[in-house]
Motif scaffolding. Structure first.
Motif, PDB file in Angstrom:
ATOM      1  N   LYS A   1       0.855  -1.187   0.000  1.00 38.16           N
ATOM      2  CA  LYS A   1       0.000   0.000   0.000  1.00 38.16           C
ATOM      3  C   LYS A   1       0.893   1.239   0.000  1.00 38.16           C
ATOM      4  N   GLY A   2       0.795   2.059  -1.027  1.00 40.02           N
ATOM      5  CA  GLY A   2       1.594   3.272  -1.141  1.00 40.02           C
ATOM      6  C   GLY A   2       2.946   3.100  -1.825  1.00 40.02           C
ATOM      7  N   ILE A   3       3.296   1.875  -2.253  1.00 40.38           N
ATOM      8  CA  ILE A   3       4.578   1.637  -2.934  1.00 40.38           C
ATOM      9  C   ILE A   3       4.336   0.825  -4.209  1.00 40.38           C
ATOM     10  N   SER A   4       4.823   1.352  -5.319  1.00 40.12           N
ATOM     11  CA  SER A   4       4.697   0.668  -6.611  1.00 40.12           C
ATOM     12  C   SER A   4       6.069   0.528  -7.250  1.00 40.12           C
ATOM     13  N   PHE A   5       6.234  -0.496  -8.050  1.00 39.60           N
ATOM     14  CA  PHE A   5       7.434  -0.678  -8.876  1.00 39.60           C
ATOM     15  C   PHE A   5       7.064  -0.381 -10.320  1.00 39.60           C
ATOM     16  N   LYS A   6       7.942   0.323 -11.013  1.00 46.41           N
ATOM     17  CA  LYS A   6       7.731   0.626 -12.429  1.00 46.41           C
ATOM     18  C   LYS A   6       8.945   0.139 -13.208  1.00 46.41           C
ATOM     19  N   TYR A   7       8.687  -0.573 -14.298  1.00 43.99           N
ATOM     20  CA  TYR A   7       9.730  -1.078 -15.189  1.00 43.99           C
ATOM     21  C   TYR A   7       9.548  -0.383 -16.529  1.00 43.99           C
ATOM     22  N   GLU A   8      10.642   0.097 -17.117  1.00 43.07           N
ATOM     23  CA  GLU A   8      10.543   0.915 -18.331  1.00 43.07           C
ATOM     24  C   GLU A   8      11.689   0.586 -19.280  1.00 43.07           C
ATOM     25  N   VAL A   9      11.365   0.436 -20.567  1.00 46.10           N
ATOM     26  CA  VAL A   9      12.368   0.244 -21.616  1.00 46.10           C
ATOM     27  C   VAL A   9      12.138   1.333 -22.660  1.00 46.10           C
ATOM     28  N   MET A  10      13.159   2.131 -22.923  1.00 47.99           N
ATOM     29  CA  MET A  10      13.076   3.200 -23.919  1.00 47.99           C
ATOM     30  C   MET A  10      13.814   2.762 -25.183  1.00 47.99           C
ATOM     31  N   ASN A  11      13.250   3.082 -26.337  1.00 46.23           N
ATOM     32  CA  ASN A  11      13.824   2.764 -27.650  1.00 46.23           C
ATOM     33  C   ASN A  11      14.048   1.252 -27.787  1.00 46.23           C
ATOM     34  N   LEU A  12      12.999   0.499 -27.523  1.00 44.35           N
ATOM     35  CA  LEU A  12      13.071  -0.963 -27.550  1.00 44.35           C
ATOM     36  C   LEU A  12      13.531  -1.491 -28.914  1.00 44.35           C
ATOM     37  N   ALA A  13      13.143  -0.844 -30.003  1.00 46.21           N
ATOM     38  CA  ALA A  13      13.534  -1.279 -31.353  1.00 46.21           C
ATOM     39  C   ALA A  13      14.946  -0.831 -31.723  1.00 46.21           C
ATOM     40  N   ASN A  14      15.585  -0.047 -30.864  1.00 42.25           N
ATOM     41  CA  ASN A  14      16.961   0.433 -31.067  1.00 42.25           C
ATOM     42  C   ASN A  14      17.133   1.177 -32.395  1.00 42.25           C
ATOM     43  N   GLN A  15      16.206   2.086 -32.693  1.00 41.08           N
ATOM     44  CA  GLN A  15      16.266   2.884 -33.913  1.00 41.08           C
ATOM     45  C   GLN A  15      17.044   4.177 -33.661  1.00 41.08           C
ATOM     46  N   GLN A  16      17.716   4.664 -34.694  1.00 37.60           N
ATOM     47  CA  GLN A  16      18.483   5.894 -34.602  1.00 37.60           C
ATOM     48  C   GLN A  16      17.898   6.935 -35.553  1.00 37.60           C
ATOM     49  N   PRO A  17      17.757   8.190 -35.095  1.00 38.63           N
ATOM     50  CA  PRO A  17      17.270   9.243 -35.992  1.00 38.63           C
ATOM     51  C   PRO A  17      18.328   9.600 -37.028  1.00 38.63           C
ATOM     52  N   LYS A  18      17.862   9.910 -38.251  1.00 41.46           N
ATOM     53  CA  LYS A  18      18.761  10.286 -39.343  1.00 41.46           C
ATOM     54  C   LYS A  18      18.386  11.666 -39.866  1.00 41.46           C
ATOM     55  N   TRP A  19      19.384  12.466 -40.141  1.00 43.82           N
ATOM     56  CA  TRP A  19      19.213  13.734 -40.824  1.00 43.82           C
ATOM     57  C   TRP A  19      19.790  13.573 -42.224  1.00 43.82           C
ATOM     58  N   LEU A  20      19.019  13.995 -43.228  1.00 43.23           N
ATOM     59  CA  LEU A  20      19.362  13.734 -44.620  1.00 43.23           C
ATOM     60  C   LEU A  20      19.678  15.019 -45.365  1.00 43.23           C
ATOM     61  N   ILE A  21      20.388  14.873 -46.482  1.00 46.91           N
ATOM     62  CA  ILE A  21      20.757  15.999 -47.328  1.00 46.91           C
ATOM     63  C   ILE A  21      20.726  15.529 -48.783  1.00 46.91           C
ATOM     64  N   GLY A  22      20.519  16.440 -49.704  1.00 44.74           N
ATOM     65  CA  GLY A  22      20.524  16.127 -51.130  1.00 44.74           C
ATOM     66  C   GLY A  22      19.259  16.615 -51.812  1.00 44.74           C
ATOM     67  N   ASP A  23      19.257  16.629 -53.145  1.00 42.40           N
ATOM     68  CA  ASP A  23      18.095  17.138 -53.873  1.00 42.40           C
ATOM     69  C   ASP A  23      16.852  16.287 -53.634  1.00 42.40           C
ATOM     70  N   LYS A  24      17.015  14.997 -53.356  1.00 43.94           N
ATOM     71  CA  LYS A  24      15.893  14.111 -53.031  1.00 43.94           C
ATOM     72  C   LYS A  24      16.057  13.535 -51.626  1.00 43.94           C
ATOM     73  N   LEU A  25      16.837  14.198 -50.814  1.00 41.87           N
ATOM     74  CA  LEU A  25      17.144  13.762 -49.444  1.00 41.87           C
ATOM     75  C   LEU A  25      17.641  12.318 -49.439  1.00 41.87           C
ATOM     76  N   GLN A  26      18.580  12.018 -50.331  1.00 50.05           N
ATOM     77  CA  GLN A  26      19.061  10.650 -50.509  1.00 50.05           C
ATOM     78  C   GLN A  26      20.345  10.343 -49.754  1.00 50.05           C
ATOM     79  N   TYR A  27      20.996  11.330 -49.137  1.00 48.25           N
ATOM     80  CA  TYR A  27      22.262  11.091 -48.440  1.00 48.25           C
ATOM     81  C   TYR A  27      22.089  11.339 -46.942  1.00 48.25           C
ATOM     82  N   THR A  28      22.714  10.484 -46.140  1.00 50.23           N
ATOM     83  CA  THR A  28      22.680  10.665 -44.690  1.00 50.23           C
ATOM     84  C   THR A  28      23.745  11.677 -44.293  1.00 50.23           C
ATOM     85  N   ASN A  29      23.326  12.728 -43.627  1.00 51.77           N
ATOM     86  CA  ASN A  29      24.217  13.786 -43.177  1.00 51.77           C
ATOM     87  C   ASN A  29      24.665  13.546 -41.733  1.00 51.77           C
ATOM     88  N   GLN A  30      23.758  13.022 -40.917  1.00 53.90           N
ATOM     89  CA  GLN A  30      24.055  12.777 -39.506  1.00 53.90           C
ATOM     90  C   GLN A  30      23.147  11.667 -39.009  1.00 53.90           C
TER      91      GLN A  30
END
Length: 76
Positions: free
Chosen positions: A32-61
């Motif tokens: 009573k009054g105490i809870s446990f919380k379990y959390e996983v962030m970015n479970l799919a392990n994806q990375q953000p990409k920033w693109l560049i180019g006339d059709k955004l075809q190259y990864t910049n970062q």
């Protein structure tokens, strides 16, 4: 892929690629009054990409955030 910047030459256009984020959390009350919380962030392990180019075809970062696993004790 949305373009975020339109430059004088098309090969300098910038934008960002798609990013799938999957976060998971659950909790339960252990006393009573105490809870446990379990959390996983970015479970799919994806990375953000920033693109560049006339059709955004190259990864910049690309950032590597990795996964994060957290355990919380919540007193309420």
């Amino acid at each position: 892929m949305p373009m975020t910047s339109h430059n004088l030459t098309a090969n300098q256009n910038t934008g960002f690629g798609s990013l799938f984020t999957l976060n998971l959390a659950f909790w339960h009350q252990v006393y009573k009054g105490i809870s446990f919380k379990y959390e996983v962030m970015n479970l799919a392990n994806q990375q953000p990409k920033w693109l560049i180019g006339d059709k955004l075809q190259y990864t910049n970062q690309m950032d590597n955030y990795g996964r994060g696993v957290y355990f919380h004790v919540i007193i309420h």
